[in-house]
Design a protein around this motif. Structure first.
Motif, PDB file in Angstrom:
ATOM      1  N   GLU A 192     -14.744  54.386 -61.550  1.00  0.00           N
ATOM      2  CA  GLU A 192     -14.859  55.037 -62.858  1.00  0.00           C
ATOM      3  C   GLU A 192     -13.497  55.243 -63.496  1.00  0.00           C
ATOM      4  N   ILE A 193     -12.530  55.694 -62.699  1.00  0.00           N
ATOM      5  CA  ILE A 193     -11.177  55.907 -63.220  1.00  0.00           C
ATOM      6  C   ILE A 193     -10.522  54.573 -63.553  1.00  0.00           C
ATOM      7  N   ASN A 211     -11.828  51.887 -64.523  1.00  0.00           N
ATOM      8  CA  ASN A 211     -12.443  51.262 -65.700  1.00  0.00           C
ATOM      9  C   ASN A 211     -12.357  52.131 -66.953  1.00  0.00           C
ATOM     10  N   SER A 212     -11.652  53.255 -66.852  1.00  0.00           N
ATOM     11  CA  SER A 212     -11.635  54.203 -67.967  1.00  0.00           C
ATOM     12  C   SER A 212     -10.679  53.801 -69.081  1.00  0.00           C
ATOM     13  N   HIS A 213      -9.750  52.874 -68.790  1.00  0.00           N
ATOM     14  CA  HIS A 213      -8.771  52.451 -69.809  1.00  0.00           C
ATOM     15  C   HIS A 213      -8.278  51.054 -69.441  1.00  0.00           C
ATOM     16  N   MET A 247      -5.393  50.906 -66.986  1.00  0.00           N
ATOM     17  CA  MET A 247      -5.510  51.639 -65.721  1.00  0.00           C
ATOM     18  C   MET A 247      -5.356  50.762 -64.475  1.00  0.00           C
ATOM     19  N   GLU A 265      -8.042  61.466 -62.891  1.00  0.00           N
ATOM     20  CA  GLU A 265      -7.040  61.343 -63.950  1.00  0.00           C
ATOM     21  C   GLU A 265      -7.301  60.106 -64.817  1.00  0.00           C
ATOM     22  N   LYS A 266      -7.721  60.333 -66.066  1.00  0.00           N
ATOM     23  CA  LYS A 266      -8.064  59.227 -66.968  1.00  0.00           C
ATOM     24  C   LYS A 266      -7.007  58.982 -68.042  1.00  0.00           C
ATOM     25  N   ASP A 267      -5.972  59.797 -68.050  1.00  0.00           N
ATOM     26  CA  ASP A 267      -4.926  59.665 -69.070  1.00  0.00           C
ATOM     27  C   ASP A 267      -3.818  58.730 -68.556  1.00  0.00           C
ATOM     28  N   TRP A 295      -0.491  58.775 -65.460  1.00  0.00           N
ATOM     29  CA  TRP A 295      -0.228  57.774 -64.423  1.00  0.00           C
ATOM     30  C   TRP A 295       1.216  57.273 -64.538  1.00  0.00           C
TER      31      TRP A 295
END
Length: 338
Positions: free
Chosen positions: A188-189, A191-193, A196, A224-226, A230
């Motif tokens: 999920e993380i 594929n969030s951006h 990523m 952490e999706k931002d 990262w």
């Protein structure tokens, strides 16, 4: 009371990537000439996981051992506590055991029972050689067909324990390291951006294949999706990794134990000297010794030959503590592990 199971299942979270090492271990477990085997490597590399895997392998299967004993040793071994762990696995009546007031009496009782059993003793996290008979453990041989498998951070301990086979547990290769990190972070993380996956791969590469670092960082970043956060973690890893959540308590504390265990200030000074150089710096060992001599780390020596000999001893000490390794494919080149 029902007789105790010969094997106690241990909680195991398999980090993967160590299949080849485990297959090698299993091969030597079946070798009648290998009665004592040592697994050595830097802290956090997965030695305990492999030892637990060996223990659990005996669950629900017929094997040559009558009893499988797991004991945690730690930096300051408590012999009586280890004796208690062994007693818990043996069918010695409690009243008979409690009448043995001294460590020597308990050792004699354990020895009496273990000499009649075919056992495998798994000793985790040994920092110095143990006297087996002092604990009440007969030395395994081809006659009693028992075995001991131990984990340690120093190859020297394997020698002190007279291990017939010593196996280094190395860091994970890049593909296995990425697979472990990806598993801990979660799809999920990732594929969030769009950025990523690339950022996550950089973070995983900064862990240098050390399973504990991959798991610690992966779990810290699992929500952490931002992408900017990262980026910050990548910068922190390169400049001040101890500031990342979980790294100091779960990782650096363990690695510092290996440093603290170095025998003298000269070895410690030579090790931390690496902080002056770029990451993954490799050097010919004789050049490294010259730098150490120039810094005055060798102390009071009579001539350059004695200083070089001292430098070679320190290199050997750091390599046996798994804080220094051969660089690339060249025997005379070295690099630091931390």
């Amino acid at each position: 009371m029902l007789p105790r199971s010969p094997v106690d299942e241990l909680p195991l979270e398999d980090t993967g990537g160590s299949e080849l090492t485990y297959c090698k271990i299993c091969t030597f477990l079946k070798d009648p000439q290998v009665r004592i085997m040592g697994l050595y490597g830097i802290g956090g590399v997965g030695k305990t996981t492999l030892l637990k895997k060996i223990n659990n392998e005996f669950l629900g299967t017929s094997n040559e051992f009558e009893v499988v004993i797991w004991a945690m040793v730690l930096k300051s071994p408590d012999i009586e506590k280890i004796q208690q762990v062994i007693w818990n696995k043996l069918e010695i009546p409690r009243d008979k055991w409690e009448t043995r007031s001294s460590r020597e009496e308990k050792a004699a009782e354990l020895l009496r029972v273990l000499k009649r059993k075919r056992f495998i003793l798994l000793l985790d996290d040994i920092w110095e050689g143990l006297y087996l008979l002092e604990m009440g453990v007969p030395r395994p041989d081809t006659e009693n067909k028992s075995k001991i498998v131990l984990t340690t951070r120093s190859q020297n301990v394997c020698h002190q324990m007279k291990a017939q086979k010593s196996i280094e547990v190395a860091c994970l290769e890049s593909e296995a390291a990425w697979a472990l990190f990806r598993k801990e972070v979660g799809e999920e993380i990732l594929n969030s951006h769009p950025d990523m996956p690339m950022l996550a791969k950089v973070v995983a590469e900064e862990c240098k294949g050390l399973p504990l670092a991959l798991v610690t960082l992966g779990r810290a970043m699992a929500a952490e999706k931002d992408p900017s956060n990262w980026d910050k973690v990548i910068q922190d890893l390169r400049k001040s990794p101890a500031e990342i959540r979980g790294m100091e308590d779960k990782l650096f504390h363990r690695l510092k134990l290996s440093y603290d265990k170095l025998p003298d200030n000269a070895s410690k000074s030579c090790f931390i000297y690496h902080s002056m150089f770029r990451e993954d710096w490799e050097v010919y060992y004789f050049h490294l010794i010259e730098l150490w001599i120039g810094e005055g780390f060798m102390g009071e020596v009579h001539d350059i030959h004695e200083a070089c000999d001292e430098g070679k001893k320190i290199i050997k000490t750091l390599k046996h503590a798994c804080l220094l390794e051969r660089g690339g494919s060249r025997e005379k080149r070295l690099r630091y592990m931390m």
